[in-house]
Scaffold this motif. Structure first.
Motif, short mmCIF file in Angstrom:
data_model
loop_
_atom_site.label_atom_id
_atom_site.label_comp_id
_atom_site.label_asym_id
_atom_site.label_seq_id
_atom_site.Cartn_x
_atom_site.Cartn_y
_atom_site.Cartn_z
N GLY A 196 1.07 -1.52 -0.10
CA GLY A 196 -0.62 -0.17 -0.01
C GLY A 196 1.36 1.23 -0.14
N GLU A 197 1.99 0.81 0.78
CA GLU A 197 3.05 2.66 0.07
C GLU A 197 2.64 3.10 -1.53
OE1 GLU A 197 6.85 1.02 2.01
OE2 GLU A 197 6.78 0.19 0.14
N GLY A 198 2.79 4.38 -1.10
CA GLY A 198 2.66 5.41 -2.09
C GLY A 198 2.78 6.44 -1.89
N THR A 199 2.60 7.98 -2.86
CA THR A 199 2.70 8.83 -2.64
C THR A 199 0.97 9.85 -2.99
OG1 THR A 199 4.95 8.97 -3.10
CG2 THR A 199 4.45 11.10 -3.11
N ILE A 200 0.93 10.39 -2.62
CA ILE A 200 -0.65 11.31 -2.52
C ILE A 200 -0.43 12.80 -2.70
CG2 ILE A 200 -2.20 12.47 -1.83
CD1 ILE A 200 -2.65 10.30 0.61
N TYR A 201 -0.48 12.95 -4.41
CA TYR A 201 0.15 14.39 -4.75
C TYR A 201 -1.06 15.95 -4.74
CZ TYR A 201 3.25 11.05 -7.28
OH TYR A 201 3.95 11.00 -7.08
N TYR A 202 -0.93 16.29 -4.10
CA TYR A 202 -1.74 17.01 -3.69
C TYR A 202 -0.93 18.91 -3.96
CZ TYR A 202 -3.76 14.96 0.51
OH TYR A 202 -3.89 13.94 1.26
N ALA A 203 -2.76 19.96 -4.14
CA ALA A 203 -1.83 20.95 -4.80
C ALA A 203 -3.95 22.01 -4.39
CB ALA A 203 -1.65 21.13 -6.20
N LYS A 204 -3.32 23.32 -3.99
CA LYS A 204 -4.43 23.47 -3.72
C LYS A 204 -5.85 25.08 -4.61
CE LYS A 204 -4.03 26.20 0.39
NZ LYS A 204 -3.62 27.17 1.17
N ALA A 254 1.85 23.34 -4.26
CA ALA A 254 2.39 21.94 -4.54
C ALA A 254 2.84 20.88 -2.82
CB ALA A 254 2.77 21.27 -5.39
N ARG A 255 2.33 20.15 -2.65
CA ARG A 255 2.84 19.21 -1.66
C ARG A 255 3.14 17.59 -1.26
NH1 ARG A 255 0.61 17.17 2.46
NH2 ARG A 255 -1.81 17.47 2.72
N ASP A 256 3.91 17.15 -1.60
CA ASP A 256 3.67 15.28 -1.57
C ASP A 256 3.38 14.45 -0.25
OD1 ASP A 256 4.25 15.79 -4.09
OD2 ASP A 256 6.44 15.06 -3.93
N GLU A 257 2.90 13.78 0.04
CA GLU A 257 2.52 12.76 0.81
C GLU A 257 3.00 11.70 0.88
OE1 GLU A 257 -0.68 11.99 4.35
OE2 GLU A 257 -0.66 14.30 4.06
N LYS A 258 3.76 11.00 1.40
CA LYS A 258 3.58 9.97 2.03
C LYS A 258 2.90 8.70 2.42
CE LYS A 258 7.58 9.87 -0.51
NZ LYS A 258 8.30 9.21 -2.17
N ILE A 259 2.54 7.23 1.82
CA ILE A 259 1.81 6.64 2.38
C ILE A 259 3.33 5.91 2.34
CG2 ILE A 259 -0.19 5.69 2.11
CD1 ILE A 259 -0.91 6.60 -0.73
N PRO A 260 2.82 5.08 4.12
CA PRO A 260 3.61 4.28 5.26
C PRO A 260 3.29 3.18 4.67
CG PRO A 260 2.56 5.73 6.91
CD PRO A 260 2.00 6.00 5.11
N SER A 261 3.57 2.19 4.90
CA SER A 261 3.66 0.66 4.21
C SER A 261 2.82 -0.14 5.11
CB SER A 261 5.43 0.09 4.06
OG SER A 261 4.41 -1.62 4.23
#
Length: 440
Positions: free
Chosen positions: A203-211, A239-246
């Protein structure tokens, strides 16, 4: 001659049935292939689907008969007026879609895909893949809706069926397992978790955010390129990135805890040891393993693991409190008192720790009362009565400040009030009893 006639008649009967079957299939296929399905089409389609089932004899016929039947909810969905509001579409969808029909859809479509892969004839394969891609978002919304309505078992069933339709999307299997746990459906939950483990799902990954400039709300995007494109277009900023942990450790941990709940002690021990390797700082896993040894009367292993848990999380008041509960249930009252007092030391407003400690203090009272009830009016028993009365007074006096503190922390708890009133009555503190009553 008669035998031949019977054989010929039988052959004619088979021939007639075969032709009838082919006609039914042709009519079904004709309606299925229509660009627009109307109400009368659906009614005829359902009727034909029912007629085809008992006529299908060959493997292929059975597969396609089931295919046409399981597709009924999809045709009903396609017949919905898509100009309606999203909420109205959802309400219409729920009239003919159910966890059972979605499970049957997954089974029917997968059986058809398997058959066409085996025969090398892709009659419905492309259409099925298109159906899954277009229908899947609505099914996920349906599963989420069921979850929001606390229908966890049904939501898990739907999510698992969605996963069966698209096994590349393993996240749906993960959420199916979680909803199954919420439903206390541990038999299915452990099946799902074990499948996730076999798949090595993390389930690891990255969520990509922007306002969003227009709304000021932060939005997430599936890919970095889509997010960056929106920023280049000038519609989004920040823009900001958020890591999804394992989630691997969590999955192994849940497998272990379910095995503990199911009483599969030896399998649970192995799973807990594996889970601890993935979650070395999780003291809760150590406690779970310790409880297994406690249930087997292996006190030495239990105390060794409990000490290890405390060493890892010496300031975790919840852990310390739970250790007190565990020791109390095991009749290890001295250890239980030690842990309750430690929990209070760590969290002075820990109401439940005061309540449990008071209960622990008063525990010997049951035996005292039992003995009192057996006493007679003989001089010897009267003397014993006075001794026991003093012992009870000591117990109640020791419990009183603990219950008073609990009451102070939670003035609305009627159970605390009732217990405190009983203590005051026994100690003949009438003023305090009156004050407690006036609080109501």
């Amino acid at each position: 001659m008669k035998i031949k006639q019977i054989i010929i008649a039988g052959a004619l009967l088979v021939s007639v049935t075969t032709f009838a079957q082919k006609d039914e299939f042709k009519a079904l296929k004709k309606i299925y292939n229509k660009d627009v399905i109307k109400g009368e089409d659906l009614a005829e389609y359902k009727s034909l689907s029912d007629k085809v089932q008992p006529l299908a004899v060959e493997e292929g016929d059975k597969v396609y008969a089931n295919f046409y039947r399981c597709m009924i909810p999809v045709l009903e969905y396609n017949a919905i007026d898509k100009t309606m509001a999203p909420m109205q579409i959802q309400m219409a969808l729920m009239k003919f879609v159910s966890p059972k029909s979605i499970t049957e859809l997954a089974i029917g479509l997968n059986a058809t895909l398997d058959y066409e892969k085996k025969t090398g004839k892709k009659i419905q394969t492309d259409d099925i893949n298109e159906t899954i891609a277009s229908f899947k978002p609505e099914l996920i919304n349906y599963a989420v809706r069921l979850g929001n309505e606390k229908k966890f078992k049904e939501s898990a069933e739907v999510l698992y069926s969605i996963y069966q339709l698209d096994k590349k999307d393993q996240e749906n299997l993960y959420y199916a397992a979680n909803y199954a746990v919420n439903a206390h459906d541990y038999d299915n939950a452990i099946v799902y978790y074990k499948e996730l483990k076999a798949l090595n799902y993390t389930g690891e990954g990255t969520i990509y955010y922007a306002k969003n400039k227009a709304t000021g709300a932060e939005e997430n995007f599936n890919t970095k390129s889509i997010r960056d494109n929106m920023i280049q277009l000038g519609t989004h900023i920040s823009a900001r990135d958020e890591k999804i942990p394992s989630k691997k450790g969590e999955i192994i941990r849940n497998i272990a805890l379910i095995l503990v709940d199911q009483g599969k002690t030896e399998e649970a021990k192995s799973a807990l040891q594996e889970a601890r390797k993935e979650n070395p700082e999780d003291s809760g896993l150590i406690v779970s393993e310790a409880n297994i040894y406690l249930s087997q009367n292996d006190t030495a292993s239990y105390k060794r693991l409990i000490s290890e848990a405390i060493d890892k999380s010496p300031n975790d008041e919840i852990l310390v409190f739970n250790l007190g509960v565990t020791c109390g249930n095991a009749n290890q009252f001295e250890d239980a008192e030690k842990y309750y007092r430690k929990a209070i030391e760590l969290k002075p407003d820990f109401t439940n720790a005061y309540i449990n400690l008071a209960d622990l203090v008063l525990k010997p009272d049951a035996k005292i009362v039992e003995e009192l009830n057996k006493l007679s009016t003989s001089p010897k028993d009267l003397k014993r009565y006075e001794v026991l009365k003093i012992e009870r007074q000591k117990l109640f006096s020791k419990a009183m400040p603990l219950l008073e503190k609990a009451h102070q922390l939670d003035l609305k708890d009627d159970v605390i009030k009732s217990n405190l009133k009983s203590v005051y009555n026994f100690l003949e503190m009438t003023d305090k009893v009156k004050a407690l009553k006036e609080e109501n």
